[in-house]
Design a protein around this motif. Structure first.
Motif: not given
Length: 211
Positions: A149-153, A186-189, A201-207
């Motif tokens: 996971x990331x804390x992305x602000x 990784x996509x599931x991050x 990450x995967x959802x945002x990269x795609x959508x």
């Protein structure tokens, strides 16, 4: 195993997070509590769970992410970790408050500057630091590889990105930083953002419509 508890605070519906482990050691991330009720909510959670706040961590220093910073520093007496490029932003807090009709005293806290390539450690759980400017000059993302996971602000949101029309904002810089530092994960991050719902990450990269 790390646990993440989120709180939605202040006029901007900002996400404040408490990250903690089975040893009851914890970090407070982006304390945005702006009134007595909000402060009581987060204070009660920390007290009732017997947590010991070891660090106060900022993704960046915009007003909605630091309204509770002075309270947190005075309460827990631990250092505040942030990127030095956002010191100017923190120094402008009083002026920023005036824009919103808020009377805010200058913040006086013990700041430790952090940089890209460094890591922060919570009882063996490592968090990589990525400097991703564009929303603010010192925006950073914290990445726990072990639990993905990331804390992305305000760098990356569900279906959006941080606004770039504020002080030292830069749209191209933000887009490039997300592509090269976050979209390589990784996509599931999981992504825990500064506003709105968690995403991946995967959802945002795609959508994400910005890409």
């Amino acid at each position: 195993m790390l646990q993440i508890q989120g709180f939605v605070f202040n006029f901007a519906s900002e996400n404040t997070y408490v990250v903690y482990n089975e040893n009851k050691n914890a970090w407070l991330i982006d304390p945005g509590n702006a009134n007595e009720q909000e402060t009581k909510a987060i204070d009660n959670f920390i007290t009732e769970n017997g947590l010991e706040i070891q660090k106060i961590i900022l993704t960046h220093a915009h007003i909605d992410h630091v309204l509770g910073l002075q309270w947190a520093f005075d309460k827990f007496k631990v250092p505040v970790y942030m990127h030095n490029e956002d010191q100017d932003v923190l120094d402008m807090l009083q002026a920023s408050g005036m824009r919103f009709g808020m009377n805010i005293n200058p913040v006086k806290v013990d700041v430790h500057y952090i940089n890209e390539g460094e890591e922060l450690d919570l009882d063996g759980e490592k968090f990589k630091i990525y400097h991703v400017p564009g929303h603010s000059p010192g925006s950073v993302v914290y990445h726990n590889e072990n639990q993905k996971f990331i804390i992305s602000g305000d760098v990356l949101f569900e279906g959006s990105i941080g606004r770039t029309d504020l002080y030292k904002g830069n749209h191209e810089q933000l887009i490039n930083g997300i592509k090269t530092k976050l979209f390589v994960l990784e996509d599931d991050t999981q992504v825990f953002s500064g506003h709105g719902n968690p995403t991946t990450i995967g959802f945002e990269r795609q959508h994400n419509p910005f890409f």
